[in-house]
Scaffold this motif. Sequence first.
Motif, short mmCIF file in Angstrom:
data_model
loop_
_atom_site.label_atom_id
_atom_site.label_comp_id
_atom_site.label_asym_id
_atom_site.label_seq_id
_atom_site.Cartn_x
_atom_site.Cartn_y
_atom_site.Cartn_z
N ASP A 1 0.82 -1.21 0.00
CA ASP A 1 0.00 0.00 0.00
C ASP A 1 0.86 1.26 0.00
OD1 ASP A 1 -1.95 -1.84 0.26
OD2 ASP A 1 -2.56 -1.29 2.29
N TRP A 2 0.34 2.28 -0.68
CA TRP A 2 0.94 3.62 -0.60
C TRP A 2 -0.20 4.62 -0.39
CZ3 TRP A 2 2.76 7.16 -5.14
CH2 TRP A 2 3.34 8.32 -4.61
N GLU A 3 -0.16 5.29 0.73
CA GLU A 3 -1.19 6.28 1.04
C GLU A 3 -0.52 7.64 1.25
OE1 GLU A 3 -4.87 7.16 4.17
OE2 GLU A 3 -3.65 5.32 4.34
N GLU B 1 0.26 -2.64 -4.74
CA GLU B 1 -1.07 -3.04 -5.18
C GLU B 1 -2.08 -1.90 -5.07
OE1 GLU B 1 -2.65 -6.71 -3.64
OE2 GLU B 1 -0.64 -7.49 -3.20
N TRP B 2 -2.00 -1.15 -3.98
CA TRP B 2 -3.03 -0.14 -3.73
C TRP B 2 -2.39 1.22 -3.54
CZ3 TRP B 2 -7.77 -1.74 -4.68
CH2 TRP B 2 -8.07 -3.09 -4.53
N TRP B 3 -2.98 2.20 -4.20
CA TRP B 3 -2.51 3.58 -4.08
C TRP B 3 -3.72 4.43 -3.65
CZ3 TRP B 3 -0.80 6.94 -8.86
CH2 TRP B 3 -0.41 8.22 -8.40
N THR B 4 -3.62 5.00 -2.46
CA THR B 4 -4.71 5.82 -1.92
C THR B 4 -4.24 7.27 -1.87
OG1 THR B 4 -5.42 3.97 -0.54
CG2 THR B 4 -6.30 6.16 0.00
N THR B 5 -5.00 8.15 -2.49
CA THR B 5 -4.58 9.56 -2.54
C THR B 5 -5.79 10.45 -2.77
OG1 THR B 5 -3.00 11.08 -3.56
CG2 THR B 5 -4.16 9.59 -5.04
N ASP B 6 -5.53 11.75 -2.91
CA ASP B 6 -6.55 12.73 -3.22
C ASP B 6 -5.98 13.72 -4.21
OD1 ASP B 6 -8.24 15.37 -2.55
OD2 ASP B 6 -9.39 13.60 -1.97
N SER B 7 -6.83 14.36 -4.98
CA SER B 7 -6.34 15.25 -6.03
C SER B 7 -5.52 16.41 -5.47
CB SER B 7 -7.51 15.80 -6.86
OG SER B 7 -8.41 16.52 -6.03
N ASN B 8 -5.85 16.87 -4.26
CA ASN B 8 -5.09 18.00 -3.70
C ASN B 8 -3.77 17.57 -3.06
OD1 ASN B 8 -5.94 16.79 -1.36
ND2 ASN B 8 -7.23 18.50 -0.68
N HIS B 9 -3.46 16.26 -3.12
CA HIS B 9 -2.16 15.78 -2.64
C HIS B 9 -1.07 15.99 -3.69
CE1 HIS B 9 -4.11 12.83 0.48
NE2 HIS B 9 -4.52 14.09 0.59
N PHE B 10 -1.47 16.16 -4.94
CA PHE B 10 -0.52 16.42 -6.05
C PHE B 10 -1.02 17.64 -6.82
CE2 PHE B 10 -0.18 11.91 -5.12
CZ PHE B 10 1.19 11.68 -5.12
N PRO B 11 -1.00 18.82 -6.22
CA PRO B 11 -1.70 19.96 -6.81
C PRO B 11 -1.11 20.46 -8.13
CG PRO B 11 -0.36 20.66 -4.93
CD PRO B 11 -0.36 19.16 -4.93
N ARG B 12 0.15 20.10 -8.44
CA ARG B 12 0.77 20.60 -9.66
C ARG B 12 1.24 19.50 -10.59
NH1 ARG B 12 4.32 25.98 -7.97
NH2 ARG B 12 2.60 27.09 -6.99
#
Length: 852
Positions: free
Chosen positions: A743-745, A766-777
């Motif tokens: 996992d990568w969160e 296997e799993w990547w958990t994130t949000d759009s504002n975690h990579f803003p650019r």
Amino acid sequence: MAAYAALLSLKYIIQQIQLHPCPPISFDQNQVDSRTDNLNFLQDFLEGYSNGSSISREAVDVLESRIKNTALAAEDLIETRVVHQIHGGSTAHGENISSSDFHQDLEMRIILELKITCSEIHLTLGGAGSSSSPSTRLNAMVGFDDLLIEVMDKLTGQQSNLWIIPIVGMGGIGKTTLARNVYAKPLIMQHFDIRAWVTVSQNYNVEDILIEILLCISKDESLESLSAKSEGELGERIHKTLWGRRYLIVLDDIWSAEAWDKVNLFFPENGQRSRIMMTTRLSDVASIGSHGIVMDFLNEEKSWDLLCRYVFEEEDDCPPELEEIGKKIAKNCEGLPLSIVVIGGHLAKSERTREHWEYISENTNTIVNSEDNERCLKALQLSYNLLPVHLKPCFLYMGVFPEGNMIRVSWLVKLWVSEGFVKPINCKSLEVVSREYLQELCDRNLILVHKRGSNGNIKYCKIHDLLRDLCLREAEREKFLYVRRPHEPTIPRVINTQRRIGIHQSMSEKDYHPDPVLRTLQYVPLVRSLICNFEERLPLLDFRLLRVLKADDKKSYIDNSRQNEYSVDVVFRLVNLRFIAIRSDRPKSTGFPSSVNLLWNLQTLIVNCNWSVVAPCEIWNMTQLKHVHFYGLELPDPPIAEKDDEFILGNLQTLSIIRNFKCGEDVIKRIPNITKLQIFYFEEPQGFLSYCLDNLGHLHKLESLRFSIYSENKPSLNDMTKIGLLPNLQVLKLKVNSFVGTDWETIEGQFCNLRYLLISLCRDLEWWTTDSNHFPRLEHLHLQFLRKLKEIPSCIGEISTLQSIQLIWCSKSAVKSAKEILKEQEDFGNLHFAPIVIPSGFFTDFLTCPSI
């Protein structure tokens, strides 16, 4: 300009000696201040003349020659002293040179000459008169039909407000001819109530521009009556005449935004669908309008069509027996319309035989540059003449690279810095200033952007063959640079006075034995830069004052031929080197010698070898180092410092590719300004604990990080918190088992400046958990060989800056999620999102959205 380059280089040497923590020689500070004042005065003079001084060209030529010769003589004296001092204080003949003798020689031979030259310039400036005249030029070319239609659409569009339409491109591309074709179209003549054409040129006069416009738009005016009016009166007359009427004004060959600023207030915004069209070579001038046209090179098909139009005129077609060789001739013109026109005119007047056309094909550039009083070079020469003086040495240096070569920008900017061409600017590194120089030359359409890197910067650039010929002619005239021409069997005697030499041997030249070249190169005592690419090794021991050695073009990691490999032991004896790029023949499993520490001013060290190399402990003493690149360099533990500021490599920016990099606090604090780091690990399980990978999070200036682990027993990099918090990180390449676990969160506040993310061969993920504002650019997401990855988080598609997603040999479910992201963005009407998805197992099947 050779004189300006020599001055900058001399100032750079003096500065490096003054700033060096352990300089090989020393200067009295009062003497340095006096010399620097003289050098600054001469530099200001050259910059002032370049910007439009009224001193005659003949007087400046004499002064430039004296400045150049004096600066080069000072370089020779100082660097010879440095080399002798490092090698034990004796000359090549065993003679000792005392410090007092050196300073006396420098004072009598050099400083006195500088003072005399400064005095003569003062006198010359006091009695200088004015000598300037406007110039005009005319290009002949049949234009681009699609661009002609585009320009006409912009001119006749229904928008009522005033439009500014710049046409931008390099000299000879056909800007003026395109504008003239449009200007003369019956539709345009009928559409506008008033039309005016004025050639601005580089030596513009505002009153002359206004008079020329008035003579076009008013039949009642005469040159005599208008010449008696002031600038304000002329501008007011234009404004009144244009008010209430639909007008088209063409400003041809405009060279500065300043010229536009001085006339634009006289053109009224009258809501009549009026237009102003301008032609320019400069991108910053083109930015004045938001409806610009960029003229690029013709493709092969259009080049052939244009050549046929000039050669055969009203005839139907090219004879079949000439078509193949004719298309080759058109291709050789590299898409520049002016070249095609010159060649076409030549072919139209000559015999139409295959033998003659084959001769033309083999000598295209020579004919283009000799025909019609060197018409093409004259058109391009103007761009060089009007370059700011600080850009001229950098532009001329482009001639040192082989014809048609893609030039790696990361190397180019380092070379410019090592040559001493870059003028220091407060709070900016010389590399940053160097990239700004490159951008300026690109904006002037003298250097072409070939490819951009993952961070958006220019990665490769090119120079058109005709512009390269211009560089070589000017460089030869100023004795700035010698480049061996293709198939040149011998090297001229004048090479023994050259300071920069470029020699490239192509595969087609293998019939020419290089021994004469090697013999000649043994007699170049003044050479400072050697850019070479051929199979034989050079006799390096004779180049005691060499500053730049580039004998590796980095085309491949492995070369079956070992003839062009160099011993680092021999190279490191050249203690004046600043830039090294070589292939090494060093035996496997050994280090390179501690004598590297003698290279007092080494900045760039690039060694292409196919095995790991252990650096000596002395590398931590090399405070001038900026860029180090090996293919598997092992760094030793730094020595224990007695003072906090000892052994700090404050200039170091690049470390790659480092094997088993130890990130202990004692290492991290010694490389505080590192911006690019590439590391990989081969190690036993017990060794990983000592690498302290969490300390990577203390490299706050890091912009690019590449990480790989070639071991089943991996150190933990799965906690990306500290890496993600690096404030300047723009490029992150996580390769070969960089993750531990499945996992990568990510969390909010990480990766605030990341623009490029690559994850490759991380077999556990296997799993990547994130949000759009975690990579803003984030702009580019590349995923490769992730067989277990279940999906790409759907929120990735919501990142407003995202430009592409690429998958290579990933799981089917990951590919499916990428397609769903693409469809979702299409449904939202997001035309800026243009991902490329390569499904698992298929390298040729592209899924794209309509905006591609």
